[in-house]
Design an enzyme around this catalytic site. Structure first.
Site, PDB file in Angstrom:
ATOM      1  N   HIS A 252       0.871  -1.174   0.000  1.00 23.40           N
ATOM      2  CA  HIS A 252       0.000   0.000   0.000  1.00 23.40           C
ATOM      3  C   HIS A 252       0.911   1.228   0.000  1.00 23.40           C
ATOM      4  CE1 HIS A 252      -3.227  -2.718   1.943  1.00 23.40           C
ATOM      5  NE2 HIS A 252      -3.471  -2.584   0.656  1.00 23.40           N
TER       6      HIS A 252
ATOM      7  N   GLU B 230       1.630   3.314   3.131  1.00 24.09           N
ATOM      8  CA  GLU B 230       2.165   2.630   4.304  1.00 24.09           C
ATOM      9  C   GLU B 230       3.663   2.434   4.072  1.00 24.09           C
ATOM     10  OE1 GLU B 230      -0.250  -0.863   4.880  1.00 24.09           O
ATOM     11  OE2 GLU B 230      -2.109   0.298   4.789  1.00 24.09           O
TER      12      GLU B 230
ATOM     13  N   HIS C 190       3.265  -3.796   6.533  1.00 25.31           N
ATOM     14  CA  HIS C 190       2.197  -2.810   6.366  1.00 25.31           C
ATOM     15  C   HIS C 190       2.275  -1.753   7.467  1.00 25.31           C
ATOM     16  CE1 HIS C 190      -0.481  -5.155   3.453  1.00 25.31           C
ATOM     17  NE2 HIS C 190       0.505  -5.999   3.726  1.00 25.31           N
TER      18      HIS C 190
ATOM     19  N   GLU D  48       1.918  -5.486  10.715  1.00 26.28           N
ATOM     20  CA  GLU D  48       1.505  -4.078  10.835  1.00 26.28           C
ATOM     21  C   GLU D  48       2.505  -3.410  11.778  1.00 26.28           C
ATOM     22  OE1 GLU D  48      -1.015  -2.652   9.268  1.00 26.28           O
ATOM     23  OE2 GLU D  48      -2.026  -4.412   8.417  1.00 26.28           O
TER      24      GLU D  48
END
Length: 652
Positions: free
Chosen positions: A248, A251, A380, A472
């Site tokens: 992404h 990110e 991410h 994440e």
């Protein structure tokens, strides 16, 4: 052969005088495409918008295609094709092919002389890009004939793609007085990222190299840096790991972590760090810092500290790349209910290719088919947790539902290998980002968090041997520059610890009684309905948790071999388990009753993931001309824009 009669010879000479011969080929209209004379010509400014980023500023008339004015060039079918090639091929081979075509439509002019593009550049692109034309049922454009309009290096050709690479080749000198081990903890533009990766590979050339797996929709290289004792080669028994950042575009922490990790691995190896030397000598590591460089540019324009959730997330086609992979999880749930049918190495459904598939997604899938990856992580941002497959709920209507894979225990171990040594993931402070995952140990099954289809992790597990987790890294998607050093300190040990997990479980070689490797042999573990397959050299790696396992190796035409394996809890090196398969006394048998798939060839250019004989490609059959002679879908577009019908684009 007797000489021709005098009258016939005279007729031929008169005809030749009336219609000059063509030492080159004629175009589809029958006109001779003779390049401008080698003597002095008049150079004029290049004024074609589609070619505004060419590696030169001057051209001449007539062109190599005998166009004599800008108006004629812009009205030509050739120019129209270059203008829409980007959309037609969905970003494949962009902007390389466009710049190659510009070198023919508007030839380079220097010092009153015409320079022709290099033949080897054309030939390399044709080999790489032909599948993209085949996918839309279009013939290779005649004006990109590598022998007709291009020339050799001996004849003074030039590289029409030099500008595309030129801005990235120059090195960026470090500030004076700083050691080569210095890491600049800052955000890196695309050009800066490429320079750092290439400079790092150059410093550690004996254990590192850079290579591209393709281009983004806007034409940026998807650049990988690899670390191995023998860069560029798969070594027998050496497991392969990949780490991917920036899927992404907004990110960005993962992008920077992998840039720093590349520099750290190189420096520590040169400094003699035994842990890093052992890791690089026993593991082949591939780092792709930015899978979505186009989306990054959009997010970077907003500035660091921006914590938006949409701007720059998608690629240049407005596609979410982590929703763009084939949905194999839905098919898995159906297959899992049937006994005797394999639910691993599921082929890509044929209908998937009729949707919009990003070039970045295609590049990753082709990469996965090329290299036998064992372990992977996608980095991410937006929370602080490690998630693992499946990401799609077993019941589609359930937005949150625990949906484990058959390798649930192993995925939890892999996730904990990252989270347990991450200081912030283990921080129990109330101010901790992502505090709702504390009771779970900062790891979670993806579908139990939120369910979605088309994810990269599920695809890894169900299509290949690779186990992938999603990390994440923090709640701020685009952290300010002053936070990057702390982020690196929090994630360095986790990254190394995770990569080292590729050496858990068992590994070995499957061969026949003559010592010949058996590729695509199946390695089964009793109680875990997920098989892995051997690489072309017959080697395999099976990630397994500690405990006692019954392992089976089998392949068509051979008897199966069963072994009992005990893996101690503290064992940190994969146990060596080789198999020697004996041929059956009779002909080959169907070694798994009920196997009903022979996945067709796909646009990635790879064979069936099962390694078996494949059926004819139904997609290719549909591209054949119909009985009524109908044209491909793009034909009406060209005929509506130009009076010249480009029949040279038709394959039939």
């Amino acid at each position: 052969m007797p000489p021709p009669p005098p009258l016939l010879l005279l007729t031929v000479l008169v005809f030749a005088a009336a219609r000059p011969g063509c030492e080159f080929e004629r175009n589809p209209a029958g006109e001779c495409h003779r390049p401008p004379a080698a003597d002095s010509v008049t150079c004029v400014d290049l004024q074609l918008r589609t070619c505004s980023d060419a590696a030169y500023n001057h051209t001449t008339f007539p062109t190599l295609l005998r166009h004599r004015s800008w108006e004629v060039v812009e009205a030509s079918s050739e120019y129209i094709l270059l203008s829409v090639l980007h959309q037609l091929l969905e970003g494949q081979c962009n902007p390389d092919l466009r710049l190659l075509g510009c070198a023919v439509l508007a030839p380079r002019c220097e010092g009153g002389q015409v320079r022709r593009p290099c033949r080897h550049i054309c030939e390399g692109l044709r080999e790489a890009c032909q599948p993209a034309f085949d996918a839309i049922d279009m013939a290779w454009p005649y004006f990109l004939d590598c022998h007709l309009y291009f020339t050799s290096e001996d004849e003074g050709c030039y590289d029409p793609l030099e500008k595309l690479r030129g801005g990235l080749e120059a090195d960026e000198a470090l500030p004076s007085g700083l050691p080569p081990t210095f890491i600049r903890f800052s955000h890196h533009s695309y050009a800066q990222m490429v320079r750092v990766l290439r400079r790092t590979a150059s410093r550690c050339a004996h254990v590192a190299r850079t290579y591209s797996i393709g281009r983004s929709f806007d034409g940026r290289e998807l650049l990988v840096i690899e670390f191995s004792s023998r860069p560029g080669q798969h070594e027998l028994m050496e497991p392969e790991v990949k780490l991917i950042g920036n899927i992404h575009g907004n990110e960005v922490a993962g992008r920077e972590m992998l840039i720093y990790l590349a520099q750290y691995l190189c420096s520590e190896y040169l400094l003699g760090n035994p842990r890093i030397q052992r890791l690089l000598n026993t593991t082949r590591i591939h780092l792709l810092p930015s899978m979505n460089p186009d989306g990054y540019e959009v997010a970077a324009a907003e500035g660091a500290g921006y914590n938006g959730w949409t701007s720059g997330r998608q690629n240049a086609q407005n596609l979410d790349l982590n929703r763009n992979f084939p949905d194999l999880t839905s098919e898995y749930y159906q297959l899992a209910e049937t006994r005797g049918v394999r639910s691993d190495h599921i082929p890509i459904p044929q209908h998937y290719w009729w949707g919009k598939v990003a070039p970045e997604t295609k590049a990753i899938m082709k990469w996965m088919q090329t290299i036998p990856f064992v372990l992977s992580a996608s980095l991410h941002g937006g929370d602080l947790v490690v998630s693992y497959p499946f990401d799609f709920s077993k019941h589609p209507q359930e937005e949150k539902m625990f949906s484990p894979t058959p390798d649930e225990k192993m995925f939890k171990l892999l996730s904990r290998a990252y989270a347990d040594v991450h200081p912030m993931m283990m921080d129990r402070s109330e101010n901790r980002c992502g505090g709702n995952f504390l009771k779970r140990g900062s790891i979670i099954n993806g579908a139990d968090w939120y369910s979605f289809t088309g994810g990269m992790s599920d695809f890894n597990y169900l299509h290949t041997n690779c186990f992938e987790i999603t990390v994440e890294l923090g709640c701020v998607k685009f952290p300010p520059e002053e936070a990057l050093y702390t982020l690196w300190q929090h994630n360095k040990e986790s990254l190394l610890n995770f990569v080292e997990m590729v050496h858990r479980g068992i590994k070995g070689v499957v061969m026949d009684k003559f010592g010949k490797p058996v590729k695509n042999a199946r390695i089964l573990v009793k109680g875990i309905r997920h098989d892995i397959t051997t690489a072309p050299d017959g080697d395999y790696w099976r990630l397994l948790p500690p405990g006692t396992h019954i392992v089976i190796a089998q392949a068509p035409g051979y008897t199966k071999v069963i072994k009992k394996v005990i893996l101690p809890a503290r064992m940190k090196r994969a146990g060596r388990v080789d198999f020697i398969l004996q041929p059956l006394g009779v002909g080959p048998r169907n070694f798994l009753h009920g196997l009903r798939r022979t996945g067709p060839h796909d646009p990635l250019g790879g064979a069936s993931s099962l390694g078996e004989a494949t059926e004819p490609d139904p997609l290719r059959a549909r591209r054949q001309p119909s009985a009524d002679g109908s044209k491909p879908w793009w034909w009406s577009y060209f005929t509506s824009l130009s009076t010249h019908r480009p029949r040279w684009l038709l394959k039939y």
